[in-house]
Write an enzyme that holds these catalytic residues in place. Structure first.
Site, mmCIF file in Angstrom:
data_model
loop_
_atom_site.group_PDB
_atom_site.id
_atom_site.type_symbol
_atom_site.label_atom_id
_atom_site.label_comp_id
_atom_site.label_asym_id
_atom_site.label_seq_id
_atom_site.Cartn_x
_atom_site.Cartn_y
_atom_site.Cartn_z
ATOM 1 N N HIS A 151 5.281 6.328 -6.294
ATOM 2 C CA HIS A 151 5.461 5.097 -5.676
ATOM 3 C C HIS A 151 6.905 4.831 -5.138
ATOM 4 C CE1 HIS A 151 1.533 3.025 -7.184
ATOM 5 N NE2 HIS A 151 1.970 3.809 -8.203
ATOM 6 N N ASN A 159 0.760 -1.364 -0.192
ATOM 7 C CA ASN A 159 0.010 0.066 0.104
ATOM 8 C C ASN A 159 0.893 1.385 -0.036
ATOM 9 O OD1 ASN A 159 0.818 -0.334 2.737
ATOM 10 N ND2 ASN A 159 -0.765 1.250 3.345
#
Length: 253
Positions: free
Chosen positions: A52, A41
């Protein structure tokens, strides 16, 4: 004699990290990728920066840069270019941002299994790489005795091929069981397997490759076949299978 008042220095306070709402961190994904990386997550820093694996101690980008999967050093700012330039993608099992993965409940992690399975079946990556053994065990509902290439595979929605599964340690800097060099070895092994899969693809007939068509992009994202739903590890056993598909060509095995 009266004291001369001294000037107090102003304290500079670090602004708090603003956590976006769920789903604020978009997938970096496209059809027919070489590798789709699956994270747990978004962490606080990744969510705040909108990229990310953006934490300062995360080893993902240094390891990817040295793996052979890319041709130059990359940082989290390059994540949007991965599908276009390198046929690599990134997604997460769970959308909710948290400080630590342990802040997530097992129930909410399992709730992300159907969507992840559908992404893989629809977008057809050659390899799905789970960045962390724990996330793979949640996904399959089984223990992972050894990381690396797994025997299980995920058949594509078009029935023309399958996605192989690779498991590596979490790239989080707080994972002390594996140091950066240890993690890099898994990335290099992944690169080797990705190149082997590319060689198989090159030798396949054009009709077996199922090129991306315009109407593919009109399909609802992560759609399942009619009357088929997946709700947890028990159900995905019908989809996650051993590396063989009935009627598959040698290039697809």
């Amino acid at each position: 004699m009266p004291r001369t008042p001294t000037k107090r220095s102003k304290r500079t306070e670090t602004p708090p990290i603003v956590i976006p709402k769920d789903n604020a961190l978009a997938d970096n994904i496209d059809y027919d990728l070489r590798v789709l990386f699956v994270g747990i997550n978004p962490g606080l820093m990744s969510a705040a920066r909108g990229h990310h694996f953006a934490g300062p101690t995360n080893h993902f980008w240094p390891c990817l840069s040295g793996s052979g999967l890319v041709d130059k050093p990359l940082t989290y700012l390059d994540d949007n270019d991965l599908p276009r330039l390198y046929r690599l993608g990134i997604t997460n099992l769970t959308s909710r941002t948290s400080r630590k993965a342990s802040d997530l409940t097992l129930t909410e992690q399992r709730a992300g299994i159907p969507a992840l399975t559908c992404k893989i079946r629809q977008y057809r990556p050659r390899i799905a790489c789970f960045v962390g053994k724990g996330i793979y065990e949640i996904y399959t509902g089984q223990k992972c005795p050894k990381m690396g290439l797994q025997s299980k595979t995920i058949p594509w929605g078009n029935s023309k091929g399958l996605t192989r599964i690779f498991v590596m340690p979490s790239t989080s800097g707080i994972v002390s069981a594996y140091q950066k060099d240890d993690k890099l070895r898994f990335f290099k092994e992944l690169c080797k397997i990705a190149k082997e899969e590319d060689e198989k693809t090159k030798g396949a007939a054009e009709e077996d490759l199922t090129p991306v068509r315009e109407h593919d992009r009109d399909l609802p994202l992560y759609s399942l076949p009619p009357h088929r739903t997946l709700s947890g590890p028990a159900e995905i056993e019908h989809v996650v299978s051993e590396p063989r598909i009935t009627g598959a060509t040698d290039a697809e095995k």
